[in-house]
Write a protein that holds these residues in place. Structure first.
Motif, mmCIF file in Angstrom:
data_model
loop_
_atom_site.group_PDB
_atom_site.id
_atom_site.type_symbol
_atom_site.label_atom_id
_atom_site.label_comp_id
_atom_site.label_asym_id
_atom_site.label_seq_id
_atom_site.Cartn_x
_atom_site.Cartn_y
_atom_site.Cartn_z
ATOM 1 N N HIS A 222 0.810 -1.219 0.000
ATOM 2 C CA HIS A 222 0.000 0.000 0.000
ATOM 3 C C HIS A 222 0.842 1.267 0.000
ATOM 4 C CE1 HIS A 222 -2.869 -3.051 0.827
ATOM 5 N NE2 HIS A 222 -3.816 -2.273 1.277
ATOM 6 N N ASN A 223 2.155 1.113 -0.188
ATOM 7 C CA ASN A 223 3.043 2.268 -0.243
ATOM 8 C C ASN A 223 3.010 2.865 -1.646
ATOM 9 O OD1 ASN A 223 4.990 4.203 0.260
ATOM 10 N ND2 ASN A 223 6.712 2.758 0.189
ATOM 11 N N ALA A 224 1.854 3.409 -1.992
ATOM 12 C CA ALA A 224 1.598 4.015 -3.301
ATOM 13 C C ALA A 224 0.293 4.790 -3.200
ATOM 14 C CB ALA A 224 1.506 2.953 -4.393
ATOM 15 N N GLY A 225 0.097 5.719 -4.122
ATOM 16 C CA GLY A 225 -1.079 6.569 -4.048
ATOM 17 C C GLY A 225 -2.372 5.905 -4.449
ATOM 18 N N ASP A 226 -2.294 4.775 -5.163
ATOM 19 C CA ASP A 226 -3.533 4.082 -5.538
ATOM 20 C C ASP A 226 -3.904 3.023 -4.502
ATOM 21 O OD1 ASP A 226 -1.336 2.508 -6.315
ATOM 22 O OD2 ASP A 226 -2.144 2.009 -8.282
ATOM 23 N N PHE A 227 -3.019 2.058 -4.235
ATOM 24 C CA PHE A 227 -3.296 1.052 -3.214
ATOM 25 C C PHE A 227 -3.470 1.705 -1.842
ATOM 26 C CE2 PHE A 227 -2.532 -2.107 -6.252
ATOM 27 C CZ PHE A 227 -2.754 -3.364 -5.708
ATOM 28 N N GLY A 228 -2.765 2.796 -1.609
ATOM 29 C CA GLY A 228 -2.857 3.471 -0.327
ATOM 30 C C GLY A 228 -4.233 4.028 -0.027
ATOM 31 N N GLN A 229 -5.074 4.196 -1.043
ATOM 32 C CA GLN A 229 -6.435 4.691 -0.813
ATOM 33 C C GLN A 229 -7.205 3.784 0.143
ATOM 34 O OE1 GLN A 229 -7.584 7.689 -2.097
ATOM 35 N NE2 GLN A 229 -5.472 7.895 -2.850
ATOM 36 N N PHE A 230 -6.869 2.489 0.127
ATOM 37 C CA PHE A 230 -7.597 1.545 0.981
ATOM 38 C C PHE A 230 -7.265 1.732 2.456
ATOM 39 C CE2 PHE A 230 -7.296 -0.660 -3.169
ATOM 40 C CZ PHE A 230 -8.649 -0.749 -3.441
ATOM 41 N N LEU A 231 -6.209 2.504 2.769
ATOM 42 C CA LEU A 231 -5.872 2.786 4.156
ATOM 43 C C LEU A 231 -6.720 3.916 4.726
ATOM 44 C CD1 LEU A 231 -1.952 2.644 3.939
ATOM 45 C CD2 LEU A 231 -3.527 0.797 4.570
ATOM 46 N N ILE A 232 -7.237 4.780 3.857
ATOM 47 C CA ILE A 232 -7.984 5.950 4.314
ATOM 48 C C ILE A 232 -9.334 5.503 4.867
ATOM 49 C CG2 ILE A 232 -9.051 8.131 3.625
ATOM 50 C CD1 ILE A 232 -6.841 8.373 1.492
ATOM 51 N N GLY A 233 -9.539 5.768 6.139
ATOM 52 C CA GLY A 233 -10.780 5.384 6.811
ATOM 53 C C GLY A 233 -10.805 3.957 7.316
ATOM 54 N N GLU A 235 -10.177 0.751 9.706
ATOM 55 C CA GLU A 235 -10.183 0.655 11.165
ATOM 56 C C GLU A 235 -9.065 -0.213 11.714
ATOM 57 O OE1 GLU A 235 -14.050 -0.491 12.485
ATOM 58 O OE2 GLU A 235 -15.028 1.310 11.690
ATOM 59 N N HIS A 236 -8.267 -0.832 10.837
ATOM 60 C CA HIS A 236 -7.151 -1.627 11.335
ATOM 61 C C HIS A 236 -6.006 -0.709 11.781
ATOM 62 C CE1 HIS A 236 -5.197 -0.840 7.507
ATOM 63 N NE2 HIS A 236 -6.179 -1.445 6.844
ATOM 64 N N ASP A 237 -4.916 -1.304 12.255
ATOM 65 C CA ASP A 237 -3.838 -0.533 12.882
ATOM 66 C C ASP A 237 -3.139 0.434 11.934
ATOM 67 O OD1 ASP A 237 -4.361 -1.867 15.215
ATOM 68 O OD2 ASP A 237 -2.641 -3.221 15.083
ATOM 69 N N TRP A 238 -3.277 0.250 10.630
ATOM 70 C CA TRP A 238 -2.573 1.095 9.668
ATOM 71 C C TRP A 238 -3.528 2.009 8.905
ATOM 72 C CZ3 TRP A 238 -1.966 -4.125 10.456
ATOM 73 C CH2 TRP A 238 -0.839 -4.460 11.224
ATOM 74 N N GLY A 239 -4.726 2.174 9.438
ATOM 75 C CA GLY A 239 -5.687 3.081 8.830
ATOM 76 C C GLY A 239 -5.214 4.523 8.910
ATOM 77 N N MET A 240 -5.626 5.319 7.933
ATOM 78 C CA MET A 240 -5.257 6.731 7.874
ATOM 79 C C MET A 240 -6.516 7.587 7.817
ATOM 80 S SD MET A 240 -1.987 6.704 5.268
ATOM 81 C CE MET A 240 -0.470 5.858 5.742
ATOM 82 N N ALA A 241 -6.395 8.777 8.352
ATOM 83 C CA ALA A 241 -7.564 9.648 8.443
ATOM 84 C C ALA A 241 -7.948 10.250 7.100
ATOM 85 C CB ALA A 241 -7.310 10.761 9.459
ATOM 86 N N ASP A 242 -6.938 10.601 6.297
ATOM 87 C CA ASP A 242 -7.246 11.326 5.072
ATOM 88 C C ASP A 242 -6.073 11.222 4.092
ATOM 89 O OD1 ASP A 242 -5.300 13.106 6.133
ATOM 90 O OD2 ASP A 242 -6.846 14.343 7.047
ATOM 91 N N GLU A 243 -6.258 11.847 2.936
ATOM 92 C CA GLU A 243 -5.247 11.841 1.876
ATOM 93 C C GLU A 243 -3.948 12.492 2.334
ATOM 94 O OE1 GLU A 243 -4.193 10.695 -1.981
ATOM 95 O OE2 GLU A 243 -6.286 10.642 -1.319
ATOM 96 N N GLU A 244 -4.045 13.470 3.212
ATOM 97 C CA GLU A 244 -2.840 14.166 3.684
ATOM 98 C C GLU A 244 -1.896 13.203 4.398
ATOM 99 O OE1 GLU A 244 -1.580 18.039 6.444
ATOM 100 O OE2 GLU A 244 -3.689 17.631 5.983
#
Length: 434
Positions: A222-233, A235-244
Motif C-alpha cells: 500500500h506504499n503508493a497513491g492508488d493502493f494506499g487509498q484503501f488505508l484511508i478510513g 479501522e485496522h492498525d494502519w488506517g489513515m484519516a485522510d489523503e494528507e
C-alpha cells in the motif's frame, strides 16, 4: 540501524508485509557500495498467507551511509535474476469473512476469528491453507481466473500449463517457487490454477516494489497513491484519516516494468539512512498490470547505491534503459542537433541542446490523479510552472501507465543546467552517455 558499514551487503531477511522506520534493519551499506538481495515472490504468496500484514514479502530496510532526510538515494540496478521455475497468477476473488477492512491487511480466520492466524498446508488447491487453530480454510483470496506458468532455462519464454502439470508443480510448490530459507509465505503454486493452457509469453524480469522507507508504518503493498487509498478510513492498525496522511508514502510499490537491470532509480530519503527495501520481482508484465497481478517470482537482485545530497524528492525518479524510453524522449543524436542548430540560425533562436531524459513517478487514486501528482512533483522539483511541465511533457515526452488504477511515468527532456543545479546531472549523463 546497524552501526557497522559494509562495502558489500547481502540481505536475505524479510518483513511480514510492513514497511516503516520501526522495522528491524538489515544493515548499513557504504555510500557507493553494493547490495545483493535474495527475495521471495510478492503478491500471491503473501496474499494467501494470513500471517502477513501486507501483500508482499520485502527485505528488511537497508541503511545507506550518510543518507539524511532531504537527500535522495540513486539505486543503480545491475542485475535481476529469477530463480523460480514456475509461478501461478491471475485475477483474484476475495473470500468473505476472511478479513476485516482489507483482504491484503487485516486477515482473520472465517471460522474461529483468530487474527492473522498461523496456518498449515494440507494437500493442494484453494482449500490447502488451513488455520492452525481450527483447521478452516483461512486464506483471503482465490483465483477468479488463474494460470500456472513455467519458464525456460534462459528465462526468455513462459508457457502456461494444463491441470495435470499444474498439479505436479503444486505438489512441490516451495521448491518450484524457489522460496528462500527465511521466507514465511505459502507458494501460490499450491492452488494449481490451469486456465488458458499452452499460451506463450515473453519474459523480462523487473522489480515491482523497490524504494525507501516511509516515515509512517504501512503495509508494503500500500506504499503508493492508488493502493494506499484503501488505508484511508480503515479501522485496522494502519488506517489513515485522510489523503494528507498518505502523503508520507514513498511510492516503492510502482509495478513499473522498466525498473529492471540497467535502470537507475532515485528515491527520496524520508527517514535517516533511507531504508531501501526490495521485493515483488516479476518475470514479466505488460503496462498497467491489467489483471492486477502478474508472474511473481523469487530471485536475486544486485544494485549499487549513491547518496545525492539535498535532492529533496517527494517521490521516485526513474532513469530507464535508453531502449525503454519512448522515441520522443530519447537523447538527441548529433544529426538531430545539427538540424536544430540550422533552424536556430534561420530563425534567430538559441538552441537548447544540452538536455537529458527523466521519468517522474506519479501515483494517485486514478490515472488522472497520478498524472496530476507527477505534474506537481515535476514542477516542484524543476521549479517549473504546471504549464511548462505539461508542454515539455507533450513536446518531448508523455505519460506511460505503470499500473492501473494509478501509477504513471511522466517522461520529459529536461535542460541539463536544471539537473546540474539539483546535483543529479552526472547520473543522467552516466545513464545515457551524454
Amino acid at each position: 540501524m546497524s552501526e557497522q558499514v559494509e562495502r558489500e551487503l547481502e540481505v536475505d531477511q524479510y518483513t511480514l508485509g510492513l514497511v516503516g522506520p520501526d522495522q528491524e534493519w538489515a544493515g548499513t551499506v557504504a555510500d557507493g557500495g553494493t547490495v545483493r538481495t535474495h527475495t521471495p515472490a510478492g503478491c500471491w504468496g503473501p496474499m494467501i498467507t494470513p500471517e502477513f500484514r501486507g501483500g508482499h514479502e520485502v527485505t528488511k530496510p537497508i541503511a545507506v551511509e550518510g543518507a539524511e532526510v532531504g537527500d535522495a538515494i540513486a539505486i543503480k540496478i545491475k542485475d535481476v535474476q529469477v530463480t523460480s521455475i514456475a509461478t501461478s497468477t491471475g485475477s483474484m476473488k476475495e473470500r468473505d469473512r476472511a478479513f476485516g477492512d482489507d483482504p491484503f491487511v487485516d486477515h482473520k480466520c472465517p471460522e474461529c476469528g483468530t487474527e492473522w492466524p498461523e496456518t498449515v498446508v494440507e494437500g493442494t488447491g484453494e482449500d490447502a491453507v488451513k488455520c492452525a487453530e481450527c483447521g478452516a480454510n483461512a486464506s483471503s483470496f482465490g483465483f477468479e481466473y488463474g494460470i500456472t506458468t513455467v519458464f525456460d532455462d534462459d528465462y526468455e519464454v513462459g508457457l502456461t500449463v494444463d491441470a495435470a502439470a499444474a498439479e505436479g508443480l503444486a505438489e512441490r510448490a516451495d521448491e518450484a517457487m524457489a522460496l528462500p530459507e527465511n521466507s514465511r509465505q505459502h507458494s501460490p503454486l499450491l492452488y494449481a490454477p490451469s486456465e488458458m493452457p499452452g499460451t506463450m509469453g515473453h519474459l523480462r524480469p523487473f522489480l515491482g516494489n523497490i524504494g525507501t522507507t516511509p516515515p509512517t508504518e504501512m503495509p508494503d503493498s500500500h506504499n503508493a497513491g492508488d493502493f494506499g487509498q484503501f488505508l484511508i478510513g480503515a479501522e485496522h492498525d494502519w488506517g489513515m484519516a485522510d489523503e494528507e496522511e498518505l502523503e508520507a508514502r514513498t511510492d516503492g510499490h510502482m509495478d513499473v516494468n522498466e525498473v529492471r537491470a540497467g535502470a537507475t532509480l532515485l528515491c527520496p530519503v524520508k527517514v535517516e539512512g533511507g531504508g531501501i527495501y526490495v521485493g515483488d520481482m516479476h518475470a514479466n508484465q505488460g503496462d498497467g498490470e491489467l489483471a492486477l497481478h502478474t508472474t511473481d517470482v523469487s530471485g536475486h537482485t544486485e544494485f549499487d547505491v549513491e547518496v545525492v545530497t539535498d535532492l529533496d524528492l517527494d517521490g521516485p525518479l526513474l532513469l530507464p534503459n535508453e531502449e525503454d524510453l519512448p522515441d520522443i524522449s530519447a537523447p538527441f543524436t548529433d544529426d538531430d542537433v545539427e538540424k536544430a542548430q540550422a533552424l536556430g540560425e534561420e530563425y534567430g533562436v538559441d538552441v537548447e541542446t544540452d538536455v537529458g531524459p527523466i521519468q517522474v513517478i506519479g501515483s494517485g487514486a486514478t490515472i488522472n490523479d497520478a498524472t496530476q501528482n507527477a505534474f506537481d512533483r515535476a514542477g516542484d522539483l524543476l521549479d517549473m510552472s504546471e504549464g511548462e511541465v505539461r508542454t515539455r511533457s507533450t513536446f518531448t515526452g508523455g505519460v506511460e501507465v505503470g499500473r492501473l488504477p494509478g501509477v504513471v511515468q511522466l517522461n520529459m527532456l529536461v535542460p541539463m543546467d536544471k539537473l546540474e543545479e539539483l546535483g543529479m546531472a552526472h547520473l543522467v549523463r552516466e545513464q545515457y552517455g551524454l
